[in-house]
Each structure stands twice: as C-alpha cells, then as structure tokens.
Design an enzyme around this catalytic site. Structure first.
Site, PDB file in Angstrom:
ATOM      1  N   GLY A 136     -46.744  42.251-121.062  1.00 10.19           N
ATOM      2  CA  GLY A 136     -45.480  41.698-120.578  1.00 10.19           C
ATOM      3  C   GLY A 136     -44.413  41.746-121.649  1.00 10.19           C
TER       4      GLY A 136
ATOM      5  N   GLY B  48     -41.120  40.977-121.190  1.00  8.84           N
ATOM      6  CA  GLY B  48     -39.973  40.306-120.614  1.00  8.84           C
ATOM      7  C   GLY B  48     -39.254  39.474-121.647  1.00  8.84           C
ATOM      8  CE  LYS B  49     -36.762  34.635-118.678  1.00  7.97           C
ATOM      9  NZ  LYS B  49     -36.117  33.519-117.941  1.00  7.97           N
TER      10      LYS B  49
ATOM     11  CE  LYS C  22     -42.419  26.173-114.785  1.00  8.44           C
ATOM     12  NZ  LYS C  22     -42.358  26.358-116.234  1.00  8.44           N
TER      13      LYS C  22
END
Length: 360
Positions: free
Chosen positions: A183, A185-186, A83
């Site tokens: 959330g 989001g995407k 990451k």
C-alpha cells in the site's frame, strides 16, 4: 435528512452507541460508532468506501471504533474510541453538500464524537465538514488545523518498526533489512521515505497504477512486485501492511517469510487467533493500533491548539510504548496483541473509574 436508526446495546456490540445516518438528497449513508467514552470524547476518522452492503459497512465501523478506543488509550490520550464510515464510492458521490450533511450528524452528537480523515477522506474534506460542526480535526493549516495526519502516522509506524527490529535483531534500525510495504497511499508513501533514509531495502506493491508510478519516479531503488500475494511470499525481513484491514489471515501467515509485521493498516488480524498463528511461526507482530497511533496523536493535538514538533515528540514515543509491550508479552508468555489489549483495558478501567469522583 434524518437519523434512521440508533443502536445502544452494549450487550450485543460492546459499543456505547451506534448511529445510522441518511440524507437521501445528497446520497449520504453513514454509520457512526462510539465504542467508549471512558477516557473522554470518542475520536476516530471517517472512512468513505464502496462497501458491498450495509452489513459490511457496519462490521467495519464496529471493528474500527473498538480499535480506536484501544489506540487512544495506549497513545496516552484523554480520548475515547469512535469511527465513522460513509457507504459509497467517493469518486462518484462525494460532494460539498454530502460532506456538510454528514457534518451536521456529527454536530448532533454534541461532542461525544470527533471525526478526522481516513481512507477516502482528506484534509480538504475535513475543512468542508467543519463548516457544519465543531467536532472535527485534521483540517488544513489555512483553516486552523494540523494538516495531513499521514505524516505522523508514518513516523509512528517507523518508530514501532524500529522497536520491533531491536527486539528481534538487537538494533533499533532497519538499515540493511528488506521491508515489504503493501500500500503506497497516504501513509505508505511517507513510510517508504523513512525506510529509504534509514538504509532499508524496500519492496512494495499497490493496486493503484498511479501509486506505482509515484514509486518509480520518487524512489527508483524500490522494487515493485505484482500484488500482495507476491509481496508476502518475497524474501523480506519485515512486512508492513499499509492498506485496508484483514491483511493477516491463515493463508497470509502461512506464506509469510518475514520475521516482523509492523504496518499502518487498521485491524490487520482477520480473525481472533491469528496473533497466535504468528507467534507459533516465530513472527513478531507489532500491534497495529499501537504503531499507527501517530496520526491520532497529531489530530488530537489539534483539538487544543496544534504544535507539530510537540505532536511529533509524542509520536516518537511510540518506540517506547512498543518496546514495553514486547517486553510485557515476553514476560507474560503471551502474543504482543494480547499484552497490548491488557494495557489498554487497564488504562480505560483505571482512568475511566475516576469519573465517579464528582467535582461539584
């Protein structure tokens, strides 16, 4: 431009390599963490986030890269875990030059690490990064990539949620269940779509006013609440954390009314022991790195030539993997997170050992 520090101390971090990168002219400060290459090159996204300090950025990349190793192992991929984080506000400092400088650092690792999208980075960013490195996935279709990995991330979470629902209520569907999504989001947006289509009642929240407006416009039947605290305390059957990590802590678990937790966020357990708190309260936790592996399956497929239907079929199997982990957890009398860790560690050990058999 130059790497200003490299850490290679498995005794202290458990990681194979941690690289600190800096380019003062563009404002780039990045950390790349490689937890394991036992199964193959490390694969994991790049998070672009305004951390409070370098210590917070380092802690995040260490946790996230370890999680990617386990996620890739259980997804059946021949890839290790890595990451990266870029420390800074993407709204303020993201630029073509910064992204290309970062791409050169990725290239300098010689293929030990493949990057992709994460919080704060998007498909167009991967296109820019790919101008400096071969080791990037999640590019746009126009640039030979797989496009938005959020699509299959959400699909995989939905499959994991179905498996958890079957384990608790006996049927692999969310129809008639009340699901709380933290959330939008995407990934959260796609997940809401799957849930609505399946007949679930959705309750949601987000800190971004634009995300809330999207929900009002696109899914007017979705109930919006003020914040995560209100969502956790709501009368919901399933809680789906789909934002940043650490969503499950002592206070959250104590207030949670849901019987299932299955969401897209990485590293949902705020500390070791939370998995036992959930089990003690009779809350089934579908391990995050199991159910949110659809995105990494998608971008991994891009490395050898992307086929969406093929990748979707692989992501659909997250349902089977989740079922098996929940079954093993019951059989061994351990929380699902422990059963998942054991399976991942076994695969990394068994398959990683084969590298000792030299081919020439």
């Amino acid at each position: 431009m130059g790497v200003f520090a490299t850490t290679d101390d498995p005794e202290s971090t458990g990681h194979e390599q941690v690289v600190f990168c800096q380019d003062k002219q563009t404002g780039l400060k990045a950390i790349i963490g490689i937890y394991s290459t036992a199964l193959g090159p490390a694969l994991g996204g790049t998070r672009f986030y305004p951390y409070a300090d370098e210590e917070s950025a380092l802690a995040d990349v260490l946790d996230l890269s370890r999680g990617m190793a386990y996620k890739n192992a259980l997804a059946g991929l021949d890839l290790g875990g890595g990451k990266a984080v870029i420390w800074g506000d993407p709204e303020q400092i993201k630029s073509e030059a910064l992204l290309r400088a970062y791409g050169r650092f990725v290239e300098s690792l010689g293929g030990r690490y493949y990057t992709a999208c994460d919080v704060g980075t998007y498909v167009p960013d991967m296109d820019v990064i790919s101008r400096e490195t071969r080791y990037v996935t999640g590019r746009s279709v126009e640039h030979g990539g797989a496009g938005d990995s959020s699509i299959l991330t959400a699909w995989g979470v939905f499959q994991g949620m179905r498996a958890a629902a079957e384990h608790v209520w006996g049927v692999p569907t969310l129809h008639g269940r009340r699901v709380g999504v933290a959330g939008l989001g995407k990934v959260g947006r796609y997940l809401v779509g799957h849930l609505v289509e399946d007949g679930a009642e959705v309750v949601a929240t987000d800190v971004n006013p634009r995300a809330l407006e999207w929900a009002r416009t696109t899914h007017p039947a979705v109930t919006l609440v003020e914040d995560v605290t209100a969502l956790v305390a709501a009368d919901i059957d399933v809680y789906a954390p789909c934002a940043l990590g650490g969503a499950l802590n002592d206070d959250t678990v104590g207030a949670l009314r849901a019987k299932v937790v299955a969401g897209a966020a990485n590293n949902q357990l705020a500390h070791s022991g939370v998995e036992k708190l959930l089990a003690d309260r009779g809350i089934l936790y579908a391990p995050d790195y199991v159910v949110n592996a659809g995105g990494v399956i998608q971008v991994a497929d891009e490395i050898e030539g992307f086929d969406f239907e093929q990748a979707k079929l692989r992501a659909t199997r997250i349902y089977d993997t989740t079922r098996e982990i929940l079954r093993l957890a019951d059989a061994d009398g351990v929380p699902p997170a422990v059963a998942a860790d054991r399976l991942a560690e076994r695969r990394m050990a068994e398959i990683g050992r084969l590298r000792a058999i030299h081919l020439r």
